[in-house]
Design a protein around this motif. Structure first.
Motif, mmCIF file in Angstrom:
data_model
loop_
_atom_site.group_PDB
_atom_site.id
_atom_site.type_symbol
_atom_site.label_atom_id
_atom_site.label_comp_id
_atom_site.label_asym_id
_atom_site.label_seq_id
_atom_site.Cartn_x
_atom_site.Cartn_y
_atom_site.Cartn_z
ATOM 1 N N GLY A 30 -0.888 3.465 6.776
ATOM 2 C CA GLY A 30 -2.302 3.347 6.460
ATOM 3 C C GLY A 30 -3.090 3.114 7.734
ATOM 4 O O GLY A 30 -2.701 2.308 8.582
ATOM 5 N N TRP A 31 -4.198 3.812 7.868
ATOM 6 C CA TRP A 31 -5.015 3.728 9.072
ATOM 7 C C TRP A 31 -6.422 3.238 8.754
ATOM 8 O O TRP A 31 -6.974 3.530 7.690
ATOM 9 C CB TRP A 31 -5.135 5.092 9.738
ATOM 10 C CG TRP A 31 -3.899 5.609 10.402
ATOM 11 C CD1 TRP A 31 -2.933 6.391 9.837
ATOM 12 C CD2 TRP A 31 -3.508 5.396 11.763
ATOM 13 N NE1 TRP A 31 -1.953 6.683 10.758
ATOM 14 C CE2 TRP A 31 -2.284 6.083 11.959
ATOM 15 C CE3 TRP A 31 -4.062 4.685 12.831
ATOM 16 C CZ2 TRP A 31 -1.621 6.093 13.180
ATOM 17 C CZ3 TRP A 31 -3.399 4.701 14.046
ATOM 18 C CH2 TRP A 31 -2.195 5.389 14.215
ATOM 19 N N SER A 32 -6.999 2.518 9.699
ATOM 20 C CA SER A 32 -8.431 2.251 9.674
ATOM 21 C C SER A 32 -8.933 2.256 11.106
ATOM 22 O O SER A 32 -8.150 2.136 12.050
ATOM 23 C CB SER A 32 -8.753 0.916 8.998
ATOM 24 O OG SER A 32 -8.270 -0.179 9.759
ATOM 25 N N ASP A 91 -5.994 2.860 2.510
ATOM 26 C CA ASP A 91 -5.421 4.148 2.896
ATOM 27 C C ASP A 91 -3.968 4.250 2.424
ATOM 28 O O ASP A 91 -3.542 5.286 1.900
ATOM 29 C CB ASP A 91 -5.507 4.301 4.418
ATOM 30 C CG ASP A 91 -5.238 5.718 4.895
ATOM 31 O OD1 ASP A 91 -5.670 6.670 4.219
ATOM 32 O OD2 ASP A 91 -4.604 5.874 5.959
ATOM 33 N N LYS A 138 -3.015 0.433 12.471
ATOM 34 C CA LYS A 138 -1.979 1.179 11.758
ATOM 35 C C LYS A 138 -1.075 0.181 11.037
ATOM 36 O O LYS A 138 -0.474 -0.685 11.672
ATOM 37 C CB LYS A 138 -1.152 2.007 12.736
ATOM 38 C CG LYS A 138 0.000 2.780 12.096
ATOM 39 C CD LYS A 138 0.841 3.465 13.154
ATOM 40 C CE LYS A 138 2.014 4.228 12.553
ATOM 41 N NZ LYS A 138 2.873 4.831 13.605
ATOM 42 N N GLU A 197 -6.639 10.965 10.195
ATOM 43 C CA GLU A 197 -6.038 9.824 10.875
ATOM 44 C C GLU A 197 -5.857 10.160 12.347
ATOM 45 O O GLU A 197 -5.858 11.340 12.729
ATOM 46 C CB GLU A 197 -4.711 9.429 10.229
ATOM 47 C CG GLU A 197 -3.667 10.510 10.214
ATOM 48 C CD GLU A 197 -2.418 10.085 9.430
ATOM 49 O OE1 GLU A 197 -1.302 10.340 9.946
ATOM 50 O OE2 GLU A 197 -2.550 9.529 8.322
ATOM 51 N N ALA A 210 -7.253 -0.266 5.989
ATOM 52 C CA ALA A 210 -5.927 0.329 6.198
ATOM 53 C C ALA A 210 -5.068 0.203 4.944
ATOM 54 O O ALA A 210 -4.291 1.112 4.607
ATOM 55 C CB ALA A 210 -5.242 -0.332 7.390
#
Length: 408
Positions: free
Chosen positions: A35-37, A99, A26, A380, A96
């Motif tokens: 932003g997430w990955s 995103d 995050k 997410e 991320a």
């Protein structure tokens, strides 16, 4: 530009997936965009979180809009240890940042990637049989030939058009057991392929075909579970069967090109490679029919470069995807914009709380994933839900199997 998207915080999170762990990155900006990955520490990759933590300070104060600049900076400072878990950490960071950038612009990520060339992506049911042999985690569990027959029928009944299965041994009572010495199950460092493995593989594929019917495409994954002679012997054993592709892994492009020359089936490979430089020898040697790209490992932006190189060598690509729903959506946006896409992997057997920990699940209709138009990746993790399922205390790695004691 509505925001500068300046990074202010970098945080990793994890939760239990019952038999392994999910891992998430995050990244938050000064103006509150997150932003997430999703990344992974289970598939031979312990320590990705530690690498991200070491690199996090270099992101603070940087704009997510300059994700290529940030990645090159991180690549330069980690160059002596490039690839492996370092490469995967860079991929997680890139994803991320993408995103964030998409959310700041209020567009889905596929718009940033060049725009979609398809609205839906054909998927195949991966680990078909394999996951359900983990009977304590998946229902209904599979222990014998009856369960194999049942799941093969289920694929078509649920509207899928393709499945991928693995190598199994059958005993005299037709009970099954997975065979994957490449992952130390069992511990057999020679990875030799004996007659029983070949004949049981053929039996398994014939059962799957009988029950799935003639219209379901069957993919076979041999992983790292052989060496060149063993792979060739398995391909010879099944050469007359109807298969969509045979997937296998070797780090020697010339060996793979030789194996491909002996195969009557298309060969798919490369899912463990990181970076365009690692893929190029396989393209030059004409070693693969389909190059499998792991976009969580490589980063989706970098994966576009790999796909373009594959296209220049008349090779199609596929998405490696056996993680959580966020990885599925990252792969979906990639698959939607890449012209030379063949098919996308997805796991259909899921643990009970998968639907609880993500804001949105993938939408699948008639064997195709429908691409959403929500900003960013389109889903997410829900932090409060993650907290209800603490990560397993094994760094995501499988428990040690019994290894024969050596006499000294």
């Amino acid at each position: 530009m509505p925001t500068k998207a300046i990074v202010s915080e970098v945080k990793t999170l994890s939760c239990s997936n019952s038999w392994r762990n999910y891992f998430f990155l995050k990244i938050t900006t000064e103006d509150g965009i997150t932003g997430w990955s999703e990344y992974d520490e289970n598939f031979g990759s312990p320590g990705v979180s530690a690498v991200i933590a070491e690199l996090a300070h270099r992101l603070i104060g940087q704009s997510a809009f300059t994700h290529e600049h940030i990645r090159e900076d991180l690549r330069n400072v980690t160059r002596p240890g490039s690839g492996g878990v370092v490469g995967q950490a860079l991929g997680a960071i890139e994803n991320a940042l993408l995103d964030i950038k998409a959310k700041a612009l209020d567009v889905p990520c596929h718009v940033l990637l060049g725009g979609k060339v398809r609205d839906r992506i054909r998927v195949y049911w991966s680990h078909c049989v394999s996951y359900r042999t983990r009977t304590e985690h998946f229902t209904p569990g599979i222990t014998d030939i009856g369960g194999v027959r049942q799941i093969a029928r289920e694929v078509g009944e649920k509207g899928f058009t393709a499945l991928k299965t693995n190598i199994f041994h059958y005993d005299e009572q037709d009970r099954i057991e997975g065979w994957s010495p490449g992952f130390s199950r069992p511990h057999e460092p020679g990875r030799n392929v004996e007659r029983k493995t070949r004949t049981d593989l053929r039996k398994h594929l014939q059962i799957m075909r009988e029950e799935a019917g003639p219209d379901i495409d069957i993919l076979l994954d041999l992983n790292f579970n052989g060496k060149t002679d063993g792979f060739v012997s398995m391909l010879r054993e099944i050469e007359d069967l109807d298969l969509f592709w045979v997937e296998l892994d070797t780090l020697d492009p010339k060996a793979l090109a030789y194996i491909r020359s002996k195969s009557r089936h298309p060969i798919a490979s490369c899912e463990t490679l990181i970076g365009l430089q690692q893929f190029l020898p396989f393209f030059r040697e004409q070693a693969v029919d389909v190059a499998i790209i792991d976009t969580p490992w490589n980063g989706v932006w970098q994966s576009l470069k790999i796909a373009a190189a594959a296209e220049a060598h008349e090779v199609n690509v596929a998405s490696h995807n056996f993680y959580g729903h966020l990885c599925t959506m990252m792969n979906a946006h990639f698959s939607a914009v890449v012209p030379n896409m063949r098919i996308m992997e997805i796991d259909i057997d899921r643990i009970a709380w998968d639907s609880e920990i993500f804001t949105h699940e993938p939408e699948i209709r008639d064997g195709y994933l429908v691409l959403p138009d929500r900003p960013g990746w389109g889903t997410e993790p829900i932090e409060a839900a993650l907290a209800k399922h603490p990560p397993l205390p094994t760094l995501g790695m499988p428990k040690r199997v019994s290894i024969p004691r050596l006499s000294l």
